[in-house]
Design an enzyme around this catalytic site. Structure first.
Site, PDB file in Angstrom:
ATOM      1  N   CYS A  97       0.777  -1.258  -0.214  1.00 15.63           N
ATOM      2  CA  CYS A  97       0.106  -0.048  -0.090  1.00 15.63           C
ATOM      3  C   CYS A  97       0.707   1.191  -0.069  1.00 15.63           C
ATOM      4  O   CYS A  97       2.008   1.174   0.031  1.00 15.63           O
ATOM      5  CB  CYS A  97      -0.900   0.102   1.326  1.00 15.63           C
ATOM      6  SG  CYS A  97       0.181   0.128   2.786  1.00 15.63           S
ATOM      7  N   CYS A 100       3.574   1.661   2.800  1.00 22.69           N
ATOM      8  CA  CYS A 100       4.707   0.990   2.408  1.00 22.69           C
ATOM      9  C   CYS A 100       5.643   1.705   1.820  1.00 22.69           C
ATOM     10  O   CYS A 100       6.915   1.872   2.171  1.00 22.69           O
ATOM     11  CB  CYS A 100       4.416  -0.343   1.714  1.00 22.69           C
ATOM     12  SG  CYS A 100       3.637  -1.480   2.533  1.00 22.69           S
ATOM     13  N   ASP A 500     -15.780 -22.923 -17.087  1.00 17.18           N
ATOM     14  CA  ASP A 500     -14.975 -23.615 -15.982  1.00 17.18           C
ATOM     15  C   ASP A 500     -16.074 -23.788 -14.873  1.00 17.18           C
ATOM     16  O   ASP A 500     -16.983 -22.666 -14.629  1.00 17.18           O
ATOM     17  CB  ASP A 500     -13.670 -22.992 -15.751  1.00 17.18           C
ATOM     18  CG  ASP A 500     -13.087 -23.507 -14.454  1.00 17.18           C
ATOM     19  OD1 ASP A 500     -13.021 -24.800 -14.261  1.00 17.18           O
ATOM     20  OD2 ASP A 500     -12.761 -22.851 -13.580  1.00 17.18           O
ATOM     21  N   ASP A 691     -10.790 -19.438 -14.618  1.00 18.28           N
ATOM     22  CA  ASP A 691      -9.967 -18.727 -13.514  1.00 18.28           C
ATOM     23  C   ASP A 691      -8.596 -19.143 -13.193  1.00 18.28           C
ATOM     24  O   ASP A 691      -7.685 -18.432 -12.755  1.00 18.28           O
ATOM     25  CB  ASP A 691     -10.614 -18.406 -12.319  1.00 18.28           C
ATOM     26  CG  ASP A 691     -10.823 -19.652 -11.529  1.00 18.28           C
ATOM     27  OD1 ASP A 691     -11.019 -20.734 -12.086  1.00 18.28           O
ATOM     28  OD2 ASP A 691     -10.895 -19.457 -10.177  1.00 18.28           O
ATOM     29  N   ASP A 695      -6.974 -23.740 -16.481  1.00 20.44           N
ATOM     30  CA  ASP A 695      -7.642 -23.331 -17.710  1.00 20.44           C
ATOM     31  C   ASP A 695      -6.977 -22.545 -18.688  1.00 20.44           C
ATOM     32  O   ASP A 695      -7.545 -22.299 -19.929  1.00 20.44           O
ATOM     33  CB  ASP A 695      -8.782 -22.327 -17.234  1.00 20.44           C
ATOM     34  CG  ASP A 695      -9.802 -22.837 -16.279  1.00 20.44           C
ATOM     35  OD1 ASP A 695     -10.408 -23.988 -16.523  1.00 20.44           O
ATOM     36  OD2 ASP A 695     -10.198 -22.345 -15.293  1.00 20.44           O
TER      37      ASP A 695
END
Lengths: 799, 60
Positions: A97, A100, A500, A691, A695
């Protein structure tokens, strides 16, 4: 240095000036700053005190071994000398973030010898300027390690360098074109006004002259990529869009230059505008493409370039990863990413595999397990046997995929290219014919050129890019990322959609569907299970705890449970050993379980003190919106298909529930790709929605691949459309948007053609007054742009 | 009349060129490399590091 001198939160030395003390739980604690004290309070307030006992915070040896990798001799390769100061690029792992970044910049800037440190928010690269007499690169890396980030020296390879250069160049060209076009607009406006209200010839010539000056760089500098493309297309005898654009702007430009000296009307604005607008489209598109591959790029660069090799005599050497070959043994410390694919020889750890599998929770890996390059070793020190050379590792394979994706032709237009193929020869023929027919007449050449100018491909050239630009922009707003303009087009021609199951149609979060208590009530069973699982992060455990919370059951939050990976969890309680796990796990403890399987569900069996207590069945539920979306797709005439690696019974159940027409179960990743390819051979255009890493081959094989948010990086990289939120409603919207934009493109092209159909004959017959030609050109362009802008208003329906 | 127009055109051209050069300079300097950062950085209200504070820098 005693522990008293170190901040209890960040373990950095406390300077006496900044010392902050606080009494918490009766203990006097010392912090290096107020920020650390607040952080400590927040962490303890959330009941996470354990954080401060974590092994990776405690052991100094860990830091030492880590920092051993960063010796100055190695880092020196990445340091560049500039005048008095040195600079180094570091890529920092662990940035989450903005705080950091703030922390890294300030910690570095406060160190002696560092002049400036700046973190790029998007790429997580830090550019550090430092004085190498006061601080060495290894010391800089050590500082970052001390605050918990993992730096990696970084240099761009040839390909990336050229890609970045290309981007800067595009920005230059567009910036220049935009600036000059704005200037040009002022002159053109005055000229237009002058045409209607009258203007004295000197001023007119003057303004025209200025217009010529500002247009020249736009055509020849900003438009250079088009001119070059046109030249190549001429040489290859394959007319394309570049040729059309070049022809349009060059003919307008030279006609205007001619008109400038013969005191006619000039059309410099036409020449400049088409180039500026199309450059804007390209800029937008390159941004979208970069965004799509950013995640994988980062992963590639984070994979370490060096590894610690273990020798048979027990000694260690640090080697470049390219020198590793299968069979070598390497040491991987906590906090490091695995440099190549391998198998764990000794040690156990939790691995963050999010980059590869998309699973946000760490996975336990121990001796004998395979690990994938690029995944992050979180907790333990490991000895790993290399199973693939770095060049054949998972990450390297992803790299080649990325390269392929980037090498794909800048896809503004397939359709317009094909039209250009027909349109250009046609216009040139008409111009030639005009010249021949009028041959002998003093105006013959003039009329021929007018044909070229009037047939200006402005509208034709803008038809596709503007629509693509608006549509991809609208899509991005709603969280859909199209990998390129060609995807919009191929989406619109789809007839089948394959899904899927796990993670795509279902949420990937198992929920309790039924319980079969052997003794006692369901709630008692659930309470037992929740007690055992409270320390676990496994998806099944989460499902059980969620259910327990839903029923308002109280269960003790326990620590000290032992996880047996892939089997279950065991916990010592006052009433004896509590077991929760698979049938096999209980069998290992000599406990018999009755066969009470529920179709499509995973069972967690519970036993206490050697007695079987019952089973909890969990099922991965389908997404809320899935049924609505699929019935809509069916209504729109798409045929749907379910491809899963699961059992046939589960597949049938989901397919029936969601009214999916066909399903195929127990497929391997290669099988899925095969199914897609068979469909393609039948002449069907098919979209794959998935996903997972399993796949990826199917996503690549399909006409259009679509990946959901939270997918694995490799799935995202193989996909053409990325849905930024895991919401199938977005998929429907994406399809609708692409159909609508194709319609808008067709309307645009139709309009451009109609305009040409009317204007060209008029010009050829010498009847078109140049100024009406100019006005018509402007109007036709405005019509096209306005029509494309309508795509902005397309509303997303909720599913 | 013509003189003033000439002057104004020249002036606008100069201003435009100035802005354009500034744009080229900022692209070169890498101002467009990180278009995410500024929105966070503007929230930091740190004092600029002065020379005196630099001399007090911590040692490693």
């Amino acid at each position: 240095m005693s522990n008293d001198d170190l901040c209890i939160h960040c373990s950095l030395p406390i300077s006496p000036v900044d010392l902050v003390t606080d009494e918490i739980d009766g203990k006097q604690l010392r912090f290096c700053c107020h920020g650390c004290r607040s952080a400590y309070q927040i962490i303890c307030g959330a009941g996470l005190n354990r954080f401060y006992q974590r092994e990776d915070r405690q052991s100094d040896s860990l830091k030492e071994t880590r920092s051993a990798q960063f010796d100055d001799e190695y880092l020196q390769r990445y340091v560049r000398k500039r005048d008095e100061r040195s600079e180094i690029h570091l890529l920092v792992d662990g940035i989450r973030c903005a705080s950091c970044i703030w922390l890294i910049e300030h910690i570095l800037q406060q160190s002696r010898g560092i002049e400036s440190a700046r973190v790029n928010f998007a790429t997580h690269r830090v550019l550090i300027f430092f004085d190498d007499e006061q601080i060495s690169p290894a010391e800089i890396c050590l500082q970052l390690i001390n605050i918990g980030y993992l730096p990696r020296p970084f240099s761009l390879d040839e390909l990336q360098r050229s890609a970045e250069k290309e981007r800067t160049e595009l920005l230059f060209r567009f910036g220049t074109a935009a600036f000059l076009s704005m200037q040009l607009m002022g002159f053109s406006l005055a000229l237009y006004a002058g045409y209607f209200q009258g203007i004295d010839p000197t001023s007119r010539t003057l303004l025209q002259f200025f217009a010529a000056i500002v247009t020249t760089p736009v055509v020849f500098y900003s438009g250079y990529p088009f001119l070059r493309g046109a030249w190549f297309s001429l040489r290859n005898r394959t007319p394309n869009m570049d040729l059309l654009i070049a022809l349009g702007s060059l003919s307008a430009y030279f006609f205007s230059i001619y008109a400038l000296f013969t005191h006619g009307e000039v059309y410099f604005d036409t020449a400049a505008m088409i180039i500026t607008l199309i450059l804007a489209g390209r800029l937008f598109e390159s941004g979208a493409r970069r965004k799509a591959s950013a995640g994988v790029d980062k992963l590639l660069q984070l994979t370490p370039a060096r590894a610690i090799r273990l020798h048979d005599d027990g000694s260690m050497t640090t080697v470049d990863c390219s020198q590793l070959s299968p069979g070598d043994r390497i040491k991987v410390e906590a906090g490091e990413r695995f440099p190549t694919d391998g198998r764990i020889v000794s040690g156990a750890t939790e691995v963050d595999e999010a980059a590869v599998t998309g699973e946000p929770l760490p996975v336990l890996r121990e001796a004998g397990c395979n690990i994938t390059s690029g995944t992050l070793n979180l907790t333990g020190s490991l000895e790993v046997m290399v199973t693939a050379a770095a060049a054949d590792s998972f990450v390297a394979r992803v790299a080649s995929l990325v390269e392929q994706a980037q090498a794909r032709k800048a896809p503004i237009q397939g359709l317009a290219d094909r039209i250009a193929t027909l349109f250009i020869p046609f216009v040139i023929l008409v111009a030639l014919a005009t010249f021949i027919i009028w041959y002998g007449h003093p105006e013959a050449l003039m009329h021929a050129i007018t044909v070229l100018v009037v047939a200006c491909p402005c509208a034709l050239g803008l038809a596709t890019p503007t629509a693509v630009m608006v549509a991809t922009g609208r899509a991005a707003e709603t969280g859909i990322l199209f990998r390129g303009g060609d995807i919009l087009e191929s989406c619109a021609g789809l007839s089948r959609i394959a899904f899927d199951k796990t993670g795509t149609l279902t949420g990937g979060k198992p929920q309790v569907v039924s319980m079969t208590p052997q003794t006692g009530t369901e709630n008692q069973l659930l309470q037992l299970a929740a007690t055992a699982e409270s320390g676990s992060k496994h998806p099944l455990a989460r499902g059980i705890i969620e259910e327990a919370l839903k029923r308002n059951l109280h269960y003790p939050r326990t620590t000290g449970s032992k996880t047996v990976p892939g089997r279950g969890i065991e916990l010592k309680t006052a009433n004896g050993l509590l077991l929760a796990g698979s049938r096999r796990f209980l069998a290992d403890h000599d406990i018999e379980t009755p066969r009470t399987e529920v179709v499509g569900a995973s069972a967690v069996h519970i036993a206490l003190n050697g007695n079987y207590r019952g089973a909890i069945n969990l099922k991965d539920q389908v997404r809320d919106e899935a049924a609505a979306v699929i019935s809509k797709l069916n209504k729109e005439g798409f045929s749907t298909l379910l491809l899963t690696g699961d059992q046939p019974s589960t597949a049938r159940q989901v397919a029936d529930l969601l009214t999916i027409e066909n399903w195929q179960a127990e497929l391997t990743p290669a099988d899925k790709a095969q199914v897609i390819e068979d469909e393609l051979k039948k002449g069907k255009r098919i979209m794959m929605v998935g996903d997972g890493i399993n796949d990826a081959p199917a996503l690549t094989a399909a006409t259009v691949g679509c990946a959901l948010a939270g997918s694995t990086d490799i799935a995202v990289e193989s996909a053409d459309i990325i849905l930024a939120r895991p919401d199938l409603g977005k998929l429907y919207f994406a399809l609708k948007l692409s159909r609508r934009s194709l319609r808008v493109i067709r309307q645009n092209l139709l309009w451009a053609f109609t305009y040409n159909l009317v204007a060209i004959p008029l010009a050829a017959s010498g009847k078109l007054l140049p100024v009406y030609g100019a006005a018509a050109m402007a109007i036709s362009s405005i019509c096209v742009v306005a029509n494309s802008l309508r795509l902005r208003n397309l509303e997303e329906e909720s599913c | 009349m013509l003189k003033s127009i000439l002057l104004l055109i020249f002036l606008s051209f100069c201003i435009g060129t100035g802005v354009w050069l500034f744009f080229l300079y900022s692209v070169k300097r890498g101002e467009f490399d990180d278009i995410e950062g500024p929105k966070y950085r503007m929230l930091d209200d740190d004092e600029e590091m002065t020379d005196s504070s630099k001399s007090e820098k911590r040692d490693l």
